[in-house]
Design a protein around this motif. Structure first.
Motif, PDB file in Angstrom:
ATOM      1  N   GLY A  43       0.793  -1.214   0.000  1.00  0.00           N
ATOM      2  CA  GLY A  43       0.000   0.000   0.000  1.00  0.00           C
ATOM      3  C   GLY A  43       0.826   1.265   0.000  1.00  0.00           C
ATOM      4  N   ASP A  44       2.146   1.140   0.155  1.00  0.00           N
ATOM      5  CA  ASP A  44       3.042   2.291   0.175  1.00  0.00           C
ATOM      6  C   ASP A  44       3.940   2.290  -1.060  1.00  0.00           C
ATOM      7  N   THR A  45       4.602   3.407  -1.286  1.00  0.00           N
ATOM      8  CA  THR A  45       5.591   3.523  -2.360  1.00  0.00           C
ATOM      9  C   THR A  45       6.835   4.231  -1.826  1.00  0.00           C
ATOM     10  N   ARG A  46       7.933   4.114  -2.560  1.00  0.00           N
ATOM     11  CA  ARG A  46       9.170   4.812  -2.241  1.00  0.00           C
ATOM     12  C   ARG A  46       9.765   5.344  -3.543  1.00  0.00           C
ATOM     13  N   SER A  47      10.513   6.405  -3.445  1.00  0.00           N
ATOM     14  CA  SER A  47      11.217   6.928  -4.613  1.00  0.00           C
ATOM     15  C   SER A  47      12.581   6.261  -4.714  1.00  0.00           C
ATOM     16  N   TYR A  48      13.224   6.398  -5.882  1.00  0.00           N
ATOM     17  CA  TYR A  48      14.562   5.829  -6.058  1.00  0.00           C
ATOM     18  C   TYR A  48      15.524   6.445  -5.046  1.00  0.00           C
ATOM     19  N   GLY A  49      15.368   7.748  -4.793  1.00  0.00           N
ATOM     20  CA  GLY A  49      16.227   8.417  -3.826  1.00  0.00           C
ATOM     21  C   GLY A  49      16.039   7.882  -2.417  1.00  0.00           C
ATOM     22  N   GLU A  50      14.806   7.607  -2.050  1.00  0.00           N
ATOM     23  CA  GLU A  50      14.537   7.064  -0.719  1.00  0.00           C
ATOM     24  C   GLU A  50      15.144   5.671  -0.552  1.00  0.00           C
ATOM     25  N   ILE A  51      15.062   4.853  -1.603  1.00  0.00           N
ATOM     26  CA  ILE A  51      15.684   3.530  -1.550  1.00  0.00           C
ATOM     27  C   ILE A  51      17.197   3.674  -1.422  1.00  0.00           C
ATOM     28  N   ALA A  52      17.777   4.614  -2.168  1.00  0.00           N
ATOM     29  CA  ALA A  52      19.222   4.829  -2.114  1.00  0.00           C
ATOM     30  C   ALA A  52      19.665   5.206  -0.699  1.00  0.00           C
ATOM     31  N   ARG A  53      18.897   6.071  -0.054  1.00  0.00           N
ATOM     32  CA  ARG A  53      19.246   6.467   1.316  1.00  0.00           C
ATOM     33  C   ARG A  53      19.052   5.301   2.283  1.00  0.00           C
ATOM     34  N   LEU A  54      18.031   4.490   2.028  1.00  0.00           N
ATOM     35  CA  LEU A  54      17.747   3.363   2.908  1.00  0.00           C
ATOM     36  C   LEU A  54      18.890   2.354   2.919  1.00  0.00           C
ATOM     37  N   ILE A  55      19.554   2.158   1.778  1.00  0.00           N
ATOM     38  CA  ILE A  55      20.640   1.181   1.706  1.00  0.00           C
ATOM     39  C   ILE A  55      22.010   1.823   1.949  1.00  0.00           C
ATOM     40  N   GLY A  56      22.002   3.094   2.367  1.00  0.00           N
ATOM     41  CA  GLY A  56      23.259   3.768   2.681  1.00  0.00           C
ATOM     42  C   GLY A  56      24.019   4.269   1.477  1.00  0.00           C
ATOM     43  N   ARG A  57      23.353   4.444   0.339  1.00  0.00           N
ATOM     44  CA  ARG A  57      23.984   4.968  -0.876  1.00  0.00           C
ATOM     45  C   ARG A  57      23.180   6.147  -1.416  1.00  0.00           C
ATOM     46  N   PRO A  58      23.118   7.247  -0.657  1.00  0.00           N
ATOM     47  CA  PRO A  58      22.279   8.386  -1.061  1.00  0.00           C
ATOM     48  C   PRO A  58      22.690   9.018  -2.384  1.00  0.00           C
ATOM     49  N   ASP A  59      23.917   8.722  -2.831  1.00  0.00           N
ATOM     50  CA  ASP A  59      24.411   9.294  -4.081  1.00  0.00           C
ATOM     51  C   ASP A  59      24.095   8.419  -5.301  1.00  0.00           C
ATOM     52  N   ALA A  60      23.319   7.355  -5.103  1.00  0.00           N
ATOM     53  CA  ALA A  60      23.160   6.381  -6.191  1.00  0.00           C
ATOM     54  C   ALA A  60      21.719   6.097  -6.600  1.00  0.00           C
ATOM     55  N   PRO A  61      20.855   7.122  -6.732  1.00  0.00           N
ATOM     56  CA  PRO A  61      19.468   6.833  -7.137  1.00  0.00           C
ATOM     57  C   PRO A  61      19.370   6.232  -8.533  1.00  0.00           C
ATOM     58  N   ARG A  62      20.266   6.628  -9.443  1.00  0.00           N
ATOM     59  CA  ARG A  62      20.218   6.070 -10.797  1.00  0.00           C
ATOM     60  C   ARG A  62      20.616   4.598 -10.798  1.00  0.00           C
ATOM     61  N   ALA A  63      21.592   4.261  -9.975  1.00  0.00           N
ATOM     62  CA  ALA A  63      21.994   2.855  -9.868  1.00  0.00           C
ATOM     63  C   ALA A  63      20.867   2.035  -9.254  1.00  0.00           C
ATOM     64  N   VAL A  64      20.128   2.644  -8.327  1.00  0.00           N
ATOM     65  CA  VAL A  64      18.968   1.975  -7.737  1.00  0.00           C
ATOM     66  C   VAL A  64      17.933   1.700  -8.827  1.00  0.00           C
ATOM     67  N   ALA A  65      17.723   2.677  -9.707  1.00  0.00           N
ATOM     68  CA  ALA A  65      16.759   2.504 -10.802  1.00  0.00           C
ATOM     69  C   ALA A  65      17.166   1.342 -11.706  1.00  0.00           C
ATOM     70  N   ARG A  66      18.457   1.231 -11.984  1.00  0.00           N
ATOM     71  CA  ARG A  66      18.942   0.123 -12.836  1.00  0.00           C
ATOM     72  C   ARG A  66      18.742  -1.222 -12.142  1.00  0.00           C
ATOM     73  N   ALA A  67      19.051  -1.267 -10.838  1.00  0.00           N
ATOM     74  CA  ALA A  67      18.857  -2.512 -10.090  1.00  0.00           C
ATOM     75  C   ALA A  67      17.380  -2.870 -10.007  1.00  0.00           C
ATOM     76  N   ASN A  68      16.547  -1.853  -9.869  1.00  0.00           N
ATOM     77  CA  ASN A  68      15.104  -2.069  -9.834  1.00  0.00           C
ATOM     78  C   ASN A  68      14.636  -2.708 -11.146  1.00  0.00           C
ATOM     79  N   GLY A  69      15.169  -2.211 -12.260  1.00  0.00           N
ATOM     80  CA  GLY A  69      14.811  -2.748 -13.561  1.00  0.00           C
ATOM     81  C   GLY A  69      15.364  -4.132 -13.814  1.00  0.00           C
ATOM     82  N   ALA A  70      16.437  -4.492 -13.099  1.00  0.00           N
ATOM     83  CA  ALA A  70      17.050  -5.811 -13.279  1.00  0.00           C
ATOM     84  C   ALA A  70      16.328  -6.903 -12.500  1.00  0.00           C
TER      85      ALA A  70
END
Length: 362
Positions: free
Chosen positions: A278-305
């Motif tokens: 029922g919730d959503t997160r942004s790529y930036g929020e996921i990046a901060r959650l995993i301790g990589r706040p500088d990597a939202p684009r890499a999160v997007a690629r991993a999400n797509g993989a």
């Protein structure tokens, strides 16, 4: 009509599945309400009113359509699809002909289109895949290549070996005793999904029309092993949980998942599974959650993989501005999944106007 009604009327004419489950059309002249995908003849624009739920339509005095059956949770499947699929399930080794299909009361071209639309393969290809699954099972149990060949309905040994190679990724003589991944089609209200698993867990769960699916299957064959259609305890559990999820009875999907990726990808996939239903997160929020706040684009690629849809809920990731952004299973499915989960979590749709139409933006 309002501008939103214009959009919905265009979707009604196009039988667009994007609003399946959370937009319905009421026809003033007949007093009937339908899904936007209803195959019935389309009414005049001036005679249509839109609703955000079946309850709203019924409260306004409209009766459910007998053709598209909007009160049923599962979208109506082709009669040919349901009947032939069940016959294949009970007779997986049978070689089907056009005459057999006609004998059941269906036109072969109708059967072909129904399976093509649902699974991306023709009826004949679907039936053959099941026969090949049985044949591969016989090989694994020590049966001869010739017996398996004849059981699958191949007169030519070379033709059988070629088909087995395409399906399993190895020649029949070498398939005996080899670890083999098991595949199964799963039916959902928004399209068929292909599931592939072994005894340890689910390696792949994707919608049949995902563009990257052939590449993902080829990658699995290379990394893990051969694939054939068949049954397994993991697939039985997955089938049960997926059916309950899509029917809205349970959001629990705890089947073990087996995905090979980098340490970074694994951390993203783990974070996805921690997003509440029922919730959503942004790529930036996921990046901060995993301790990589500088990597939202890499999160997007991993999400797509990610190749285990729904269980690893990559559909719960949206753009920083709230847009749905890309989704390999198609954006209309992402919208459907998010709204479905919001309903399961008890987050009702936001009503807009007095007509009962729902706000479809999120």
């Amino acid at each position: 009509m309002h501008s939103d009604d214009d959009t919905l009327f265009a979707a009604l004419i196009a039988r667009d599945p994007s609003y399946e489950g959370f937009a319905y059309a009421g026809v003033k002249t007949t007093g009937i309400f339908c899904r936007l995908t209803c195959p019935a003849r389309k009414p005049k624009r001036s005679n249509v009113i839109f609703f955000g739920s079946c309850e709203d339509a019924q409260e306004a005095g409209f009766r459910p359509c007998l053709r598209c059956k909007p009160l049923e949770r599962r979208r109506p499947a082709s009669g040919a699809l349901e009947t032939l699929r069940e016959r294949i399930r009970t007779e997986p080794e049978r070689r089907w002909s056009a005459e057999d299909v006609r004998a059941l009361g269906y036109d072969p071209s109708t059967a072909r289109r129904a399976f093509q639309r649902e699974y991306g393969v023709t009826f004949a290809q679907y039936a053959r895949s099941q026969r090949l699954g049985v044949a591969v099972g016989r090989l694994r149990q020590g049966g001869s290549v010739m017996d398996a060949q004849l059981d699958a309905g191949y007169e030519s040994g070379s033709g059988f070996r070629e088909a087995i190679t395409k399906l399993v990724g190895d020649a029949p003589a070498r398939a005996t005793g080899q670890p083999i991944l098991t595949a199964r089609w799963l039916d959902t209200p928004i399209g068929a999904m292909l599931a592939i698993a072994d005894g340890t867990g689910v390696h792949l769960l994707e919608f049949a029309d995902r563009t990257a699916l052939p590449t993902e299957i080829a990658r699995l064959r290379t990394r893990v092993g051969a694939i054939c259609f068949g049954d397994s305890s993991i697939l039985e559990k997955l089938s049960f949980q997926v059916e309950r999820y899509f029917s809205g009875r349970s959001s629990s999907l705890d089947v073990p998942v087996v995905q090979r990726g980098s340490v970074f990808e694994a951390s993203v996939w783990d974070a996805l599974r921690r997003i509440p239903v029922g919730d959503t997160r942004s790529y930036g929020e996921i990046a901060r959650l995993i301790g990589r706040p500088d990597a939202p684009r890499a999160v997007a690629r991993a999400n797509g993989a990610n190749q285990v849809a729904v269980i690893v809920p990559c559909h719960r990731v949206i753009g920083a501005d709230g847009s749905l952004t890309g989704y390999g299973g198609k954006l209309w499915r992402k919208k459907w999944l998010l709204e479905h989960e919001r309903r399961m979590a008890g987050h009702a749709m936001t009503p807009s106007r007095s007509s009962g139409q729902a706000e479809l933006s999120f």
